[in-house]
Enzyme design. Structure first.
Site, PDB file in Angstrom:
ATOM      1  N   ASN A 172       0.812  -1.214   0.000  1.00  0.00           N
ATOM      2  CA  ASN A 172       0.000   0.000   0.000  1.00  0.00           C
ATOM      3  C   ASN A 172       0.849   1.268   0.000  1.00  0.00           C
ATOM      4  OD1 ASN A 172       0.306  -1.670   2.215  1.00  0.00           O
ATOM      5  ND2 ASN A 172      -1.178  -0.585   3.468  1.00  0.00           N
ATOM      6  N   PHE A 194      -3.362  -1.104 -14.442  1.00  0.00           N
ATOM      7  CA  PHE A 194      -4.470  -0.246 -14.873  1.00  0.00           C
ATOM      8  C   PHE A 194      -5.834  -0.881 -14.623  1.00  0.00           C
ATOM      9  CE2 PHE A 194      -0.894   1.263 -17.517  1.00  0.00           C
ATOM     10  CZ  PHE A 194      -0.919   2.601 -17.191  1.00  0.00           C
ATOM     11  N   CYS A 222      -7.371   5.087  -5.725  1.00  0.00           N
ATOM     12  CA  CYS A 222      -6.366   5.647  -6.642  1.00  0.00           C
ATOM     13  C   CYS A 222      -6.548   7.106  -7.030  1.00  0.00           C
ATOM     14  CB  CYS A 222      -6.324   4.813  -7.918  1.00  0.00           C
ATOM     15  SG  CYS A 222      -5.499   3.254  -7.686  1.00  0.00           S
TER      16      CYS A 222
HETATM   17  C1  UDX Z   1      -9.221   3.469 -11.422  1.00  0.00           C
HETATM   18  C2  UDX Z   1      -8.775   3.408 -12.892  1.00  0.00           C
HETATM   19  O1  UDX Z   1      -9.946   3.296 -13.730  1.00  0.00           O
HETATM   20  C3  UDX Z   1      -7.843   2.230 -13.117  1.00  0.00           C
HETATM   21  O2  UDX Z   1      -7.358   2.225 -14.455  1.00  0.00           O
HETATM   22  C4  UDX Z   1      -6.664   2.329 -12.130  1.00  0.00           C
HETATM   23  O3  UDX Z   1      -5.817   1.196 -12.268  1.00  0.00           O
HETATM   24  C5  UDX Z   1      -7.158   2.435 -10.708  1.00  0.00           C
HETATM   25  O4  UDX Z   1      -8.080   3.531 -10.573  1.00  0.00           O
HETATM   26  P1  UDX Z   1     -10.988   2.156  -9.936  1.00  0.00           P
HETATM   27  O5  UDX Z   1     -10.768   3.254  -8.957  1.00  0.00           O
HETATM   28  O6  UDX Z   1     -10.886   0.751  -9.458  1.00  0.00           O
HETATM   29  O7  UDX Z   1      -9.961   2.287 -11.161  1.00  0.00           O
HETATM   30  O8  UDX Z   1     -12.464   2.315 -10.591  1.00  0.00           O
HETATM   31  P2  UDX Z   1     -13.082   3.306 -11.687  1.00  0.00           P
HETATM   32  O9  UDX Z   1     -13.975   2.512 -12.551  1.00  0.00           O
HETATM   33  O10 UDX Z   1     -12.060   4.109 -12.379  1.00  0.00           O
HETATM   34  O11 UDX Z   1     -14.018   4.262 -10.816  1.00  0.00           O
HETATM   35  C6  UDX Z   1     -13.482   5.203  -9.903  1.00  0.00           C
HETATM   36  C7  UDX Z   1     -14.591   6.053  -9.305  1.00  0.00           C
HETATM   37  O12 UDX Z   1     -15.163   6.906 -10.295  1.00  0.00           O
HETATM   38  C8  UDX Z   1     -15.758   5.241  -8.747  1.00  0.00           C
HETATM   39  O13 UDX Z   1     -16.193   5.816  -7.538  1.00  0.00           O
HETATM   40  C9  UDX Z   1     -16.828   5.360  -9.807  1.00  0.00           C
HETATM   41  O14 UDX Z   1     -18.122   5.208  -9.310  1.00  0.00           O
HETATM   42  C10 UDX Z   1     -16.572   6.787 -10.304  1.00  0.00           C
HETATM   43  N1  UDX Z   1     -17.049   7.035 -11.685  1.00  0.00           N
HETATM   44  C11 UDX Z   1     -16.509   6.341 -12.727  1.00  0.00           C
HETATM   45  C12 UDX Z   1     -18.008   8.015 -11.908  1.00  0.00           C
HETATM   46  O15 UDX Z   1     -18.483   8.666 -10.974  1.00  0.00           O
HETATM   47  N2  UDX Z   1     -18.408   8.271 -13.202  1.00  0.00           N
HETATM   48  C13 UDX Z   1     -17.886   7.587 -14.278  1.00  0.00           C
HETATM   49  O16 UDX Z   1     -18.294   7.886 -15.415  1.00  0.00           O
HETATM   50  C14 UDX Z   1     -16.906   6.589 -14.029  1.00  0.00           C
HETATM   51  P1  ADP Z   2      -3.716  -2.283  -3.254  1.00  0.00           P
HETATM   52  O1  ADP Z   2      -5.120  -1.803  -3.482  1.00  0.00           O
HETATM   53  O2  ADP Z   2      -2.681  -1.372  -3.876  1.00  0.00           O
HETATM   54  O3  ADP Z   2      -3.519  -3.707  -3.648  1.00  0.00           O
HETATM   55  P2  ADP Z   2      -3.926  -3.018  -0.435  1.00  0.00           P
HETATM   56  O4  ADP Z   2      -3.904  -2.105   0.741  1.00  0.00           O
HETATM   57  O5  ADP Z   2      -5.195  -3.734  -0.792  1.00  0.00           O
HETATM   58  O6  ADP Z   2      -3.415  -2.142  -1.689  1.00  0.00           O
HETATM   59  O7  ADP Z   2      -2.792  -4.137  -0.278  1.00  0.00           O
HETATM   60  C1  ADP Z   2      -1.482  -3.898   0.103  1.00  0.00           C
HETATM   61  C2  ADP Z   2      -0.988  -5.084   0.935  1.00  0.00           C
HETATM   62  O8  ADP Z   2       0.425  -4.952   1.136  1.00  0.00           O
HETATM   63  C3  ADP Z   2      -1.616  -5.212   2.324  1.00  0.00           C
HETATM   64  O9  ADP Z   2      -2.267  -6.464   2.447  1.00  0.00           O
HETATM   65  C4  ADP Z   2      -0.402  -5.102   3.293  1.00  0.00           C
HETATM   66  O10 ADP Z   2      -0.510  -5.971   4.425  1.00  0.00           O
HETATM   67  C5  ADP Z   2       0.742  -5.529   2.405  1.00  0.00           C
HETATM   68  N1  ADP Z   2       2.062  -5.039   2.848  1.00  0.00           N
HETATM   69  C6  ADP Z   2       2.424  -3.795   3.176  1.00  0.00           C
HETATM   70  N2  ADP Z   2       3.727  -3.732   3.508  1.00  0.00           N
HETATM   71  C7  ADP Z   2       4.232  -4.981   3.372  1.00  0.00           C
HETATM   72  C8  ADP Z   2       5.526  -5.565   3.548  1.00  0.00           C
HETATM   73  N3  ADP Z   2       6.586  -4.829   3.907  1.00  0.00           N
HETATM   74  N4  ADP Z   2       5.671  -6.895   3.340  1.00  0.00           N
HETATM   75  C9  ADP Z   2       4.607  -7.643   2.946  1.00  0.00           C
HETATM   76  N5  ADP Z   2       3.367  -7.148   2.755  1.00  0.00           N
HETATM   77  C10 ADP Z   2       3.167  -5.835   2.955  1.00  0.00           C
END
Ligand code: UDX
Ligand code: ADP
Length: 460
Positions: A86, A157, A272
């Site tokens: 994370n 992505f 993100c």
């Molecule tokens: C995003 C990017 O799309 C992805 O490529 C990247 O790897 C991670 O971030 P994610 O956050 O998982 O993915 O979902 P996404 O479908 O992008 O939606 C993000 C937010 O925007 C959600 O809350 C969704 O409800 C909102 N959204 C999306 C809108 O409000 N309107 C839209 O038209 C599209």
């Molecule tokens: P993402 O959405 O980017 O996948 P998450 O928070 O869901 O992020 O996952 C990140 C994971 O990385 C968590 O499960 C956390 O426990 C793990 N993590 C963080 N630091 C370490 C570390 N030093 N070694 C192993 N695992 C780790």
């Protein structure tokens, strides 16, 4: 070939499961320090809800896909190490609320440096600030006497809710590395050869490391910008009598604009968008580009405003007070088809309504009661009052229970099942006048009005 991924989260778990599924000849280990999470990956109830994921995991788990807490063993045995830990926004010190907190990435790099007995290819999967690869490289080469570690950037992505489709058939895979020297080139080619086992070669792009890192931030900034743009127009629609869905449809027909990511909403969420834009803003400020920083920061501000606008509209319509009124909240995840609530707009909207002393009855098909409660627990310095408001938060086991006796229905996530509910039945069980606020524009407004609801949507 043996590879591993440090971090078994929403990115690491599904991505590695897909690689293992598509490449039976590669042994894939996914490791994490969180033993509960690993136990869940090894169980029947995976920690991540994602359509199609169970199937992919079941096919590969135990064959060439392994989940464990043995971080050191996985590092030692693997040729390629993906880092998918994370990278939250810093909440303290320099760059607080903007810069990425890289302590987990650094801890991971230090672990690799301590444990590795031969040079590894280290792949950044987590979204990271530009030039993080350089820091990882310095840690690896400064701590471990063996030279030749290669650092590649390979941003993910996938979007949650459609992760399996995105992993199976991506628009592109991006790999950044130093192709100017032979070892760098070899590392890039090695990673390319994994993806090429199921993805057409012309969709695997290779760039220099910094372009790859910046492309990820830019892609997310552009996507979020489209949402803030249409959401800003939704406010103009409400003021003028235009319909934002009609406007989005009309402009989306222009092939230069295109129809995707123009769904007006209560605001974007997810781990993100906000984080990456703030990261970009911080980067721009750091490099003395305040105009660019302000330009992108506005995307986040517009999103905050949209969420605030929505909760204020609810209060205003409900005769300027929601105190002690029951509000049925439908949806808590940040989008449909995921159990992820990180940065979910539902959190800010529920908090704002709790500040107004509303009673909330929340239903989400995939988010657990514990997750909802944790999401609304008080944030230091932001809201002290929600602590005393715990009794105002009920988690309902179905949407009808949530709506029973409520003054208003508030849709915050676009789950398909909300479109198909029996709104007649819901209306009968609610207080009068019965209000509906559709924060995702998924409900049929004229049908709701015919039933008797006083109904509101975004941008109409
Ligand atoms: C995003 C990017 O799309 C992805 O490529 C990247 O790897 C991670 O971030 P994610 O956050 O998982 O993915 O979902 P996404 O479908 O992008 O939606 C993000 C937010 O925007 C959600 O809350 C969704 O409800 C909102 N959204 C999306 C809108 O409000 N309107 C839209 O038209 C599209
Ligand atoms: P993402 O959405 O980017 O996948 P998450 O928070 O869901 O992020 O996952 C990140 C994971 O990385 C968590 O499960 C956390 O426990 C793990 N993590 C963080 N630091 C370490 C570390 N030093 N070694 C192993 N695992 C780790």
């Amino acid at each position: 070939m043996k590879i591993c991924c440090v971090g078994a989260g929403y990115v690491g778990g599904p991505t590695m499961a897909m690689i293992a599924y598509k490449c039976p000849g590669i042994e894939v280990r996914v490791v994490d320090v969180d033993s509960d999470r690993i136990a869940a990956w090894n169980s029947e109830t995976l920690p991540v809800f994602e359509p199609g994921l169970d199937d992919v995991v079941l096919k590969a788990r135990g064959r060439n896909l392994f989940f464990s807490t043995d971080v050191d063993g996985a590092i030692r045995d693997s040729e390629i190490i993906f880092v998918s830990v994370n990278t939250p926004t810093k909440t303290y010190g320099m760059g607080a609320n903007r810069a990425a907190d890289l302590r987990f990435v650094e801890a991971c790099a230090r672990r690799i440096a301590e444990v590795a007995q031969d040079p590894k290819i280290v792949v950044e999967k987590s979204t990271l600030p530009v030039r993080t690869a350089e820091s990882i490289s310095r840690i690896l080469h400064g701590t471990n006497s063996r030279n030749g570690f290669q650092i590649l950037s390979n941003p993910e992505f996938l979007a949650e809710g459609t992760a399996i489709k995105n992993l199976e058939d991506p628009d592109r895979v991006l790999i950044g590395g130093e192709s100017s020297d032979a070892e760098g080139k070899e590392a890039v080619e090695k990673l390319v050869s994994i993806y090429a086992q199921w993805i057409p070669r012309d969709r695997i792009l290779t760039t220099n490391t910094w372009s790859s890192e910046l492309s990820k931030l830019t892609a997310n900034a552009f996507l979020a910008q489209r949402i803030s743009s249409i959401n800003s127009i939704s406010a103009v629609c409400e003021a003028t009598g235009a319909d934002v869905d009609e406007v989005a449809y009309a402009i989306g027909k222009d092939s230069r604009i295109g129809p995707k990511f123009l769904q007006a909403s209560v605001g974007f969420g997810g781990s993100c968008f906000k984080k990456d834009i703030l990261n970009l803003v911080y980067l721009c400020d750091y490099f003395g580009l305040p105009e660019v920083a302000q330009y992108w920061e506005q995307v986040v501000r517009m999103n905050d405003w949209q969420k605030r606008r929505f909760s204020e509209r609810i209060v205003k319509v409900l005769f300027n007070t929601v105190a002690d009124k029951k509000l049925a909240i439908l949806g808590f995840s940040f989008k449909k088809d995921t159990n992820d609530t990180r940065e979910s707009p539902a959190i800010d909207i529920c908090r704002a309504l709790l500040e107004e002393k509303a009673g909330l009855s929340i239903y989400d098909p995939r988010v657990t009661k514990e997750q909802i409660k944790a999401g609304l627990s008080p944030v230091k310095g932001v809201s002290e009052s929600t602590a005393q408001d715990d009794h105002r938060i009920q988690v309902a086991s179905d949407p009808y229970q949530a709506a029973d006796g409520a003054h208003a229905l508030v849709v915050l996530t676009e789950w398909d099942e909300f479109v198909r509910l029996d709104y007649d039945r819901i209306y009968q069980s609610m207080k009068r006048p019965a209000f509906a606020f559709d924060g995702r524009n998924i409900l049929n407004q004229s049908e709701l009005r015919q039933i008797g609801f006083e109904s509101y949507a975004i941008g109409r």
